[in-house]
Design an enzyme around this catalytic site. Structure first.
Site, short mmCIF file in Angstrom:
data_model
loop_
_atom_site.label_atom_id
_atom_site.label_comp_id
_atom_site.label_asym_id
_atom_site.label_seq_id
_atom_site.Cartn_x
_atom_site.Cartn_y
_atom_site.Cartn_z
N SER A 142 1.03 -1.20 -0.08
CA SER A 142 0.11 0.01 -0.01
C SER A 142 0.89 1.21 -0.09
O SER A 142 2.16 1.19 0.40
CB SER A 142 -0.99 -0.18 1.41
N TYR A 155 -2.29 -1.02 10.41
CA TYR A 155 -2.15 -1.25 8.88
C TYR A 155 -0.87 -0.86 8.41
O TYR A 155 -0.22 -1.74 7.53
CB TYR A 155 -3.38 -0.58 8.50
#
Length: 265
Positions: A142, A155
């Protein structure tokens, strides 16, 4: 994009990015697919929509956090197709909570799925690829794998960890014929924010505005497959948000000010 004739395993294949990759490959290439996620019914739907013959698609439900089961899944694939050429690792979950409020169990869940699950599956597949003398891991990180933002601490940490592990694996196995592509998506229109974990581990249940306005999964998958066919080691796909990666590299103080003053939902 020369994937024809390849055996391709896709995790997170029941929706979002994983589903889009499966559909594009099935509709444009003569491939054999292994589709994995937890929801078997959705995997069956995706398998049908690929348009591939039933003999060329293996629906293989699994939970990546159940790491002890992964070796048996790899053996199932080996017995069915004999080899594994590409592994697209897309399974993952995110969060929406501050560090102060987040229960430790949420961090453990994030790491179990996003990091340890990917590592365990890679370790289970690695001996087969080394014996083949080739293979390609494609790992969905990401933009958050390159920088840190509010309410995404676990995350971000799990995605940062993927880069350390897979960069090391690339260095160790490149001369053995293995290739690794780390992909950093920006905002892509998927259900990831709806399924995010809150501070207590419960489902967030909301679509983020930025996510809703993000790149389509079809556009994303097409760009990704092109990058994989070119054996790119790292690729950034999204809108203007990917510029944050370059700010982190060249103007980290500016990025820090932007992120600390930005409102995150």
């Amino acid at each position: 994009m020369a994937f024809s004739g390849s055996v391709i395993w896709i995790t997170g294949a029941s929706s979002g990015i994983g589903e889009a990759i499966a559909l594009e490959l099935g509709r444009t290439q003569k491939v054999k697919l292994i589709l994995s996620a937890r929801r078997e019914k959705e995997l069956q739907r995706v398998a049908t929509q690929t348009g591939l013959p039933e003999s060329d698609v293996l629906v293989l439900p699994m939970d990546l956090s159940d790491t002890e089961s992964l070796a048996a899944h790899v053996d199932t694939v080996r017995q069915r197709f004999g080899r594994i050429d590409y592994v697209f690792q897309n399974a993952g979950i995110t969060q929406r909570s501050t560090v102060a409020d987040t229960d430790f169990s949420v961090y453990k869940r994030l790491m179990d799925v996003n990091f340890f699950g990917a590592v365990a599956l890679t370790k289970a597949i690695l001996p087969l690829m080394l014996a083949q003398g080739n293979g390609h891991f494609i790992v969905t990180s990401s933009v958050a794998g390159k920088l840190g933002t509010k309410k995404r601490s676990g995350y971000c940490a799990s995605k940062h960890a993927l880069h350390g592990f897979f960069d090391s694996l690339r260095a160790e196995t490149y001369n053995e014929g293995l290739r690794i592509t780390l992909v950093c998506p920006g905002y892509i229109r998927t259900p990831i924010s709806i399924n995010a974990l809150g501070a207590d581990g419960n489902r967030h249940g909301k679509m983020d505005a930025n996510q809703e306005k993000g790149l389509s999964v079809e556009d994303f998958s097409h760009r990704l497959l092109r990058a994989v066919s070119q054996e790119k080691e790292e690729v950034y796909i999204g809108g203007t948000e990917i510029y944050g990666i370059y700010l982190k590299r060249f103007l980290p103080g500016l990025l820090s000010r932007i992120l600390r003053n930005r409102k995150e939902t």
